[in-house]
Design a protein around this motif. Sequence first.
Motif, PDB file in Angstrom:
ATOM      1  N   LEU A 162       0.833  -1.288   0.105  1.00 61.66           N
ATOM      2  CA  LEU A 162       0.094   0.056   0.014  1.00 61.66           C
ATOM      3  C   LEU A 162       0.916   1.344   0.122  1.00 61.66           C
ATOM      4  O   LEU A 162       2.013   1.245   0.503  1.00 61.66           O
ATOM      5  CB  LEU A 162      -0.967  -0.019   1.365  1.00 61.66           C
ATOM      6  CG  LEU A 162      -1.646  -1.252   1.420  1.00 61.66           C
ATOM      7  CD1 LEU A 162      -2.431  -1.037   2.896  1.00 61.66           C
ATOM      8  CD2 LEU A 162      -2.799  -1.331   0.301  1.00 61.66           C
ATOM      9  N   MET A 163       0.623   2.408  -0.766  1.00 64.64           N
ATOM     10  CA  MET A 163      -0.709   2.529  -1.557  1.00 64.64           C
ATOM     11  C   MET A 163      -0.206   2.450  -3.198  1.00 64.64           C
ATOM     12  O   MET A 163       1.086   2.754  -3.303  1.00 64.64           O
ATOM     13  CB  MET A 163      -1.234   3.620  -1.472  1.00 64.64           C
ATOM     14  CG  MET A 163      -2.174   3.742  -0.006  1.00 64.64           C
ATOM     15  SD  MET A 163      -2.894   5.389   0.011  1.00 64.64           S
ATOM     16  CE  MET A 163      -1.669   6.607   0.355  1.00 64.64           C
ATOM     17  N   THR A 164      -0.792   1.797  -4.062  1.00 62.07           N
ATOM     18  CA  THR A 164      -0.130   1.731  -5.370  1.00 62.07           C
ATOM     19  C   THR A 164       0.249   2.870  -5.972  1.00 62.07           C
ATOM     20  O   THR A 164       1.572   2.851  -6.327  1.00 62.07           O
ATOM     21  CB  THR A 164      -1.501   1.146  -6.209  1.00 62.07           C
ATOM     22  OG1 THR A 164      -2.412   0.217  -5.413  1.00 62.07           O
ATOM     23  CG2 THR A 164      -0.893   0.407  -7.656  1.00 62.07           C
ATOM     24  N   ALA A 176       4.511   2.541  -6.477  1.00 62.26           N
ATOM     25  CA  ALA A 176       4.870   3.176  -7.728  1.00 62.26           C
ATOM     26  C   ALA A 176       6.322   3.949  -7.695  1.00 62.26           C
ATOM     27  O   ALA A 176       7.079   3.553  -8.537  1.00 62.26           O
ATOM     28  CB  ALA A 176       3.971   4.402  -8.311  1.00 62.26           C
ATOM     29  N   GLY A 177       6.380   4.277  -6.236  1.00 61.08           N
ATOM     30  CA  GLY A 177       7.710   4.993  -6.029  1.00 61.08           C
ATOM     31  C   GLY A 177       9.002   3.962  -5.841  1.00 61.08           C
ATOM     32  O   GLY A 177       9.881   4.264  -6.478  1.00 61.08           O
ATOM     33  N   LEU A 207      -7.544   5.038  -9.600  1.00 57.71           N
ATOM     34  CA  LEU A 207      -6.400   5.363  -9.397  1.00 57.71           C
ATOM     35  C   LEU A 207      -5.389   4.095  -9.344  1.00 57.71           C
ATOM     36  O   LEU A 207      -4.440   4.268  -9.817  1.00 57.71           O
ATOM     37  CB  LEU A 207      -6.182   5.979  -7.902  1.00 57.71           C
ATOM     38  CG  LEU A 207      -4.938   6.536  -7.360  1.00 57.71           C
ATOM     39  CD1 LEU A 207      -4.376   7.622  -8.524  1.00 57.71           C
ATOM     40  CD2 LEU A 207      -5.044   7.375  -6.037  1.00 57.71           C
ATOM     41  N   HIS A 208      -5.825   3.059  -8.764  1.00 56.44           N
ATOM     42  CA  HIS A 208      -5.041   1.681  -8.761  1.00 56.44           C
ATOM     43  C   HIS A 208      -4.476   1.332 -10.303  1.00 56.44           C
ATOM     44  O   HIS A 208      -3.496   1.092 -10.669  1.00 56.44           O
ATOM     45  CB  HIS A 208      -5.932   0.725  -8.146  1.00 56.44           C
ATOM     46  CG  HIS A 208      -5.345  -0.662  -7.938  1.00 56.44           C
ATOM     47  ND1 HIS A 208      -3.833  -1.008  -7.558  1.00 56.44           N
ATOM     48  CD2 HIS A 208      -5.478  -1.635  -8.639  1.00 56.44           C
ATOM     49  CE1 HIS A 208      -3.680  -2.363  -7.530  1.00 56.44           C
ATOM     50  NE2 HIS A 208      -4.801  -2.720  -8.234  1.00 56.44           N
ATOM     51  N   GLN A 209      -5.758   1.131 -11.077  1.00 63.89           N
ATOM     52  CA  GLN A 209      -5.629   0.627 -12.419  1.00 63.89           C
ATOM     53  C   GLN A 209      -4.747   1.666 -13.172  1.00 63.89           C
ATOM     54  O   GLN A 209      -3.921   1.265 -13.974  1.00 63.89           O
ATOM     55  CB  GLN A 209      -6.951   0.461 -13.086  1.00 63.89           C
ATOM     56  CG  GLN A 209      -7.830  -0.570 -12.495  1.00 63.89           C
ATOM     57  CD  GLN A 209      -9.129  -0.746 -13.374  1.00 63.89           C
ATOM     58  OE1 GLN A 209      -9.553   0.061 -14.008  1.00 63.89           O
ATOM     59  NE2 GLN A 209      -9.732  -1.854 -12.941  1.00 63.89           N
ATOM     60  N   ALA A 210      -5.002   3.015 -13.137  1.00 62.55           N
ATOM     61  CA  ALA A 210      -4.019   3.955 -13.826  1.00 62.55           C
ATOM     62  C   ALA A 210      -2.681   3.882 -13.374  1.00 62.55           C
ATOM     63  O   ALA A 210      -1.653   4.035 -14.190  1.00 62.55           O
ATOM     64  CB  ALA A 210      -4.628   5.266 -13.545  1.00 62.55           C
ATOM     65  N   THR A 211      -2.305   3.501 -12.184  1.00 66.60           N
ATOM     66  CA  THR A 211      -0.701   3.527 -11.669  1.00 66.60           C
ATOM     67  C   THR A 211      -0.568   2.229 -12.322  1.00 66.60           C
ATOM     68  O   THR A 211       0.856   2.384 -12.719  1.00 66.60           O
ATOM     69  CB  THR A 211      -0.895   3.643 -10.243  1.00 66.60           C
ATOM     70  OG1 THR A 211      -1.578   4.837  -9.558  1.00 66.60           O
ATOM     71  CG2 THR A 211       0.584   3.417  -9.702  1.00 66.60           C
ATOM     72  N   LEU A 212      -0.980   0.994 -12.220  1.00 66.98           N
ATOM     73  CA  LEU A 212      -0.498  -0.103 -12.819  1.00 66.98           C
ATOM     74  C   LEU A 212      -0.361   0.159 -14.315  1.00 66.98           C
ATOM     75  O   LEU A 212       0.643  -0.497 -14.835  1.00 66.98           O
ATOM     76  CB  LEU A 212      -1.494  -1.343 -12.451  1.00 66.98           C
ATOM     77  CG  LEU A 212      -1.586  -1.716 -10.816  1.00 66.98           C
ATOM     78  CD1 LEU A 212      -2.616  -2.669 -10.848  1.00 66.98           C
ATOM     79  CD2 LEU A 212      -0.413  -2.084 -10.302  1.00 66.98           C
ATOM     80  N   THR A 213      -0.947   0.695 -14.808  1.00 68.15           N
ATOM     81  CA  THR A 213      -1.226   0.870 -16.337  1.00 68.15           C
ATOM     82  C   THR A 213       0.368   1.595 -16.665  1.00 68.15           C
ATOM     83  O   THR A 213       0.955   1.444 -17.500  1.00 68.15           O
ATOM     84  CB  THR A 213      -2.086   1.563 -16.971  1.00 68.15           C
ATOM     85  OG1 THR A 213      -3.338   0.641 -16.746  1.00 68.15           O
ATOM     86  CG2 THR A 213      -2.069   1.496 -18.533  1.00 68.15           C
ATOM     87  N   GLY A 214       0.406   2.589 -15.953  1.00 67.72           N
ATOM     88  CA  GLY A 214       1.601   3.532 -16.134  1.00 67.72           C
ATOM     89  C   GLY A 214       2.999   2.858 -15.962  1.00 67.72           C
ATOM     90  O   GLY A 214       3.897   2.837 -16.495  1.00 67.72           O
ATOM     91  N   LEU A 215       3.125   1.995 -14.546  1.00 68.30           N
ATOM     92  CA  LEU A 215       4.152   1.347 -14.429  1.00 68.30           C
ATOM     93  C   LEU A 215       4.413   0.179 -15.596  1.00 68.30           C
ATOM     94  O   LEU A 215       5.505   0.073 -15.784  1.00 68.30           O
ATOM     95  CB  LEU A 215       3.697   0.473 -13.130  1.00 68.30           C
ATOM     96  CG  LEU A 215       3.661   1.421 -11.700  1.00 68.30           C
ATOM     97  CD1 LEU A 215       3.511   0.679 -10.743  1.00 68.30           C
ATOM     98  CD2 LEU A 215       5.208   2.195 -11.651  1.00 68.30           C
TER      99      LEU A 215
END
Length: 203
Positions: free
Chosen positions: A131-133, A138-139, A176-184
Amino acid sequence: MHHPSIRALAGAKAPAALQASSTALLVIDFQNEYFSGKLPVPDAAETLAQARRLIAHADAHRMPVFHVQHVSPAGGVVFAADSPTVEFHADAQPAPHHKVVKKNTASVFVSSDIDQQLKDAGIKTLLICGLMTHNCIAGAARDAVPKGYAVIVAADASGTRAIDNPLGGTTSHVELHQATLTGLSDTFGSVLTTDAILALAVN
């Protein structure tokens, strides 16, 4: 219309196997702040349940497990050192043979010696959950890649919360979760479900 990621365009593929001796699991910030504190994550319990499966898998294959703990100064707004919300959740207690790494920044690589610990252990691949995605997951993923690590983020063993959108409205925890995972996945590493990670061959 197909919209391939930059990694896909470069020929990157999801891993087919893991090398136990050079893979470590980072379990990030499963602390009370996200369960009973000021930053409740809606699906934190389900996310932790998936993370526990990854921990058991790592232990079974003798992969190092690093529990990351965010600690802010006493009296701080969140994760205060003198608050019970800074503690690991009851179901996320590190085992005696696990390592605990404390940090005070979003990315564990900025405010701890985890990079040196990982390199000393010969680690080349990181499984990341927690936590948190959009923040600490992400960091860690973004900072790990330029340091030479291959990154796999466990999608359902990570989660986040809804946040007020500065442009109006609210961005839901799912968005927010899905967008972050997509970016990663576009630039930094593979994003797999816990089931997919557990299905990988371990050498």
